[in-house]
Design a protein around this motif. Structure first.
Motif, mmCIF file in Angstrom:
data_model
loop_
_atom_site.group_PDB
_atom_site.id
_atom_site.type_symbol
_atom_site.label_atom_id
_atom_site.label_comp_id
_atom_site.label_asym_id
_atom_site.label_seq_id
_atom_site.Cartn_x
_atom_site.Cartn_y
_atom_site.Cartn_z
ATOM 1 N N ALA A 60 0.853 -1.197 0.000
ATOM 2 C CA ALA A 60 0.000 0.000 0.000
ATOM 3 C C ALA A 60 0.884 1.240 0.000
ATOM 4 O O ALA A 60 2.036 1.200 0.468
ATOM 5 C CB ALA A 60 -0.930 0.012 1.210
ATOM 6 N N ALA A 61 0.317 2.340 -0.511
ATOM 7 C CA ALA A 61 1.055 3.605 -0.571
ATOM 8 C C ALA A 61 0.088 4.756 -0.327
ATOM 9 O O ALA A 61 -1.071 4.705 -0.742
ATOM 10 C CB ALA A 61 1.728 3.771 -1.937
ATOM 11 N N VAL A 62 0.591 5.800 0.363
ATOM 12 C CA VAL A 62 -0.201 7.001 0.631
ATOM 13 C C VAL A 62 0.651 8.225 0.320
ATOM 14 O O VAL A 62 1.724 8.406 0.906
ATOM 15 C CB VAL A 62 -0.680 7.064 2.091
ATOM 16 C CG1 VAL A 62 -1.499 8.340 2.320
ATOM 17 C CG2 VAL A 62 -1.495 5.829 2.463
ATOM 18 N N ALA A 63 0.165 9.053 -0.600
ATOM 19 C CA ALA A 63 0.877 10.272 -0.990
ATOM 20 C C ALA A 63 0.071 11.492 -0.570
ATOM 21 O O ALA A 63 -1.031 11.717 -1.071
ATOM 22 C CB ALA A 63 1.102 10.291 -2.496
ATOM 23 N N PHE A 64 0.615 12.262 0.376
ATOM 24 C CA PHE A 64 0.021 13.542 0.737
ATOM 25 C C PHE A 64 0.542 14.602 -0.225
ATOM 26 O O PHE A 64 1.731 14.900 -0.240
ATOM 27 C CB PHE A 64 0.403 13.920 2.162
ATOM 28 C CG PHE A 64 -0.404 13.248 3.240
ATOM 29 C CD1 PHE A 64 -1.435 13.912 3.880
ATOM 30 C CD2 PHE A 64 -0.127 11.941 3.608
ATOM 31 C CE1 PHE A 64 -2.169 13.300 4.881
ATOM 32 C CE2 PHE A 64 -0.853 11.312 4.617
ATOM 33 C CZ PHE A 64 -1.880 12.001 5.252
ATOM 34 N N TYR A 65 -0.358 15.162 -1.030
ATOM 35 C CA TYR A 65 -0.068 16.228 -1.994
ATOM 36 C C TYR A 65 1.248 16.025 -2.738
ATOM 37 O O TYR A 65 2.104 16.900 -2.795
ATOM 38 C CB TYR A 65 -0.137 17.627 -1.365
ATOM 39 C CG TYR A 65 0.263 17.711 0.117
ATOM 40 C CD1 TYR A 65 1.562 17.932 0.517
ATOM 41 C CD2 TYR A 65 -0.716 17.562 1.105
ATOM 42 C CE1 TYR A 65 1.906 18.013 1.851
ATOM 43 C CE2 TYR A 65 -0.385 17.640 2.446
ATOM 44 C CZ TYR A 65 0.937 17.857 2.816
ATOM 45 O OH TYR A 65 1.272 17.930 4.148
ATOM 46 N N GLY A 66 1.391 14.842 -3.322
ATOM 47 C CA GLY A 66 2.587 14.553 -4.096
ATOM 48 C C GLY A 66 2.420 14.957 -5.550
ATOM 49 O O GLY A 66 1.488 14.513 -6.218
ATOM 50 N N PRO A 67 3.294 15.822 -6.084
ATOM 51 C CA PRO A 67 3.191 16.186 -7.501
ATOM 52 C C PRO A 67 3.447 14.980 -8.396
ATOM 53 O O PRO A 67 4.296 14.139 -8.106
ATOM 54 C CB PRO A 67 4.285 17.250 -7.674
ATOM 55 C CG PRO A 67 5.226 17.035 -6.538
ATOM 56 C CD PRO A 67 4.411 16.499 -5.408
ATOM 57 N N VAL A 68 2.708 14.900 -9.492
ATOM 58 C CA VAL A 68 2.836 13.751 -10.394
ATOM 59 C C VAL A 68 3.405 14.146 -11.753
ATOM 60 O O VAL A 68 3.690 13.281 -12.576
ATOM 61 C CB VAL A 68 1.476 13.051 -10.593
ATOM 62 C CG1 VAL A 68 0.951 12.508 -9.282
ATOM 63 C CG2 VAL A 68 0.451 13.982 -11.242
ATOM 64 N N ALA A 69 3.568 15.430 -12.004
ATOM 65 C CA ALA A 69 4.107 15.907 -13.275
ATOM 66 C C ALA A 69 4.991 17.115 -13.007
ATOM 67 O O ALA A 69 4.899 17.748 -11.960
ATOM 68 C CB ALA A 69 2.979 16.284 -14.233
ATOM 69 N N GLY A 70 5.871 17.411 -13.953
ATOM 70 C CA GLY A 70 6.759 18.548 -13.778
ATOM 71 C C GLY A 70 7.998 18.423 -14.632
ATOM 72 O O GLY A 70 8.100 17.564 -15.515
ATOM 73 N N THR A 71 8.974 19.275 -14.346
ATOM 74 C CA THR A 71 10.219 19.299 -15.100
ATOM 75 C C THR A 71 11.035 18.043 -14.832
ATOM 76 O O THR A 71 11.105 17.567 -13.702
ATOM 77 C CB THR A 71 11.040 20.538 -14.712
ATOM 78 O OG1 THR A 71 10.248 21.709 -14.932
ATOM 79 C CG2 THR A 71 12.319 20.628 -15.527
ATOM 80 N N THR A 72 11.633 17.498 -15.873
ATOM 81 C CA THR A 72 12.530 16.357 -15.715
ATOM 82 C C THR A 72 13.970 16.790 -16.002
ATOM 83 O O THR A 72 14.221 17.900 -16.477
ATOM 84 C CB THR A 72 12.140 15.214 -16.653
ATOM 85 O OG1 THR A 72 12.180 15.684 -18.008
ATOM 86 C CG2 THR A 72 10.748 14.687 -16.336
ATOM 87 N N SER A 73 14.908 15.900 -15.680
ATOM 88 C CA SER A 73 16.325 16.168 -15.922
ATOM 89 C C SER A 73 17.030 14.830 -16.104
ATOM 90 O O SER A 73 16.423 13.770 -15.963
ATOM 91 C CB SER A 73 16.938 16.936 -14.746
ATOM 92 O OG SER A 73 16.991 16.108 -13.592
ATOM 93 N N ALA A 74 18.316 14.895 -16.366
ATOM 94 C CA ALA A 74 19.079 13.665 -16.564
ATOM 95 C C ALA A 74 19.060 12.790 -15.315
ATOM 96 O O ALA A 74 19.050 11.550 -15.413
ATOM 97 C CB ALA A 74 20.522 14.002 -16.949
ATOM 98 N N ILE A 75 19.047 13.409 -14.131
ATOM 99 C CA ILE A 75 19.068 12.621 -12.893
ATOM 100 C C ILE A 75 17.677 12.394 -12.312
ATOM 101 O O ILE A 75 17.509 11.591 -11.397
ATOM 102 C CB ILE A 75 19.980 13.259 -11.829
ATOM 103 C CG1 ILE A 75 19.474 14.653 -11.438
ATOM 104 C CG2 ILE A 75 21.423 13.300 -12.310
ATOM 105 C CD1 ILE A 75 20.181 15.230 -10.217
#
Length: 281
Positions: free
Chosen positions: A178-193
């Protein structure tokens, strides 16, 4: 290995060698006193947890004298494993869980001395490789199992940036139930790391995930969250999203002005119900 056995691994390259005492300096405090959960009936403390390249300072809390408790890995915000995250661990332990919170940014900076959240994002968060974060969280599970946590009852719970990491870790580690995410962003800027957003691999979730979000949070778009849910559902995965219309970002963080007591309590109840629904506790 017992929790008193400190592994003799190298510390070279680790900036933080112990956890923050008290609260972070990097955010304004609310006037109301933060929640404090005592340690009565618990085993709590700080350990040096072995990871691939050394040891991470880590906080744990578990019910005393309980064999094979279910394990919840707690993932910090951007501010470090300070008193708020430690208290969350004790709250979980009071409910019967073995809660473990590793300091994921120990290699990069001493968060106990940083006062500007923008500087933390620029100099720490953006420099933290996702591959290292995922490896550290998997090592956290390994450590908890070695301390006689229940290998069949494993969950992850996190806040803010840690909510994002919850999504990614649930897409990565097949042992989670099971997993619980409090206000976790799911999209945004990516980078090499940091090459992947949670939405990119939503179809790969290994366990049911609960997302708890604030309707007045301008930093996370509801359309992205629901798109990630839809992508997971199309692959036969279970994702439940709950929005609290009057809550902003950080609404569970009781030491911050963003704290919304009513919605924080409601969301916490939903989180615990989610863990129990999937036999975590």
């Amino acid at each position: 290995m017992s929790m008193d056995d400190r592994p003799a691994l190298g510390r070279r390259g680790f900036v933080m060698t112990s956890l923050i005492t008290g609260f972070t300096l990097a955010t304004a405090r609310a006037e109301a006193a933060p929640i404090h959960t005592d340690a009565a009936g618990l085993d709590v403390g700080e350990v040096q947890m072995p990871v691939a390249d050394g040891t991470l300072p880590t906080y744990f809390a578990r019910p005393a004298g309980v064999a094979n408790p279910p394990v919840v890995v707690v993932v910090e915000e951007i501010f470090g494993v300070h008193e708020y995250i430690k208290d969350v661990c004790r709250r979980l332990a009071k409910l019967g869980y073995f809660a473990v919170a590793p300091e994921l940014y120990a290699r990069l900076a001493d968060l106990s001395k940083m006062t500007d959240p923008h500087e933390i994002i620029a100099k720490v968060i953006s420099k933290a490789p996702d591959a290292t974060m995922l490896s550290d969280l998997s090592h956290t599970v390994d450590w908890a199992i070695a301390q006689k946590g229940d290998a069949d009852r494993l969950a992850v719970l996190g806040f803010c940036r840690g909510g994002r990491d919850v999504w990614l870790f649930a897409e990565h580690d097949k042992r989670l139930k099971a997993a619980v995410a409090f206000y976790g962003p799911v999209a945004g800027t990516t980078s090499a790391i940091q090459p992947t957003n949670p939405i990119d691999r939503a179809a790969d979730l290994n366990c049911p995930l609960l997302g708890l979000y604030g309707g007045k949070d301008p930093s996370i778009h509801a359309s992205d969250v629901y798109a990630a849910q839809a992508k997971a559902a199309a692959a036969g995965k279970t994702v439940e999203i709950i929005y609290y219309p009057d809550a902003g970002h950080g609404f569970h963080a009781d030491y911050r002005p963003s704290y919304n007591a009513a919605d924080a309590a409601a969301a916490w109840a939903q989180a615990i119900a989610w863990l129990r629904k999937y036999d975590i506790g």
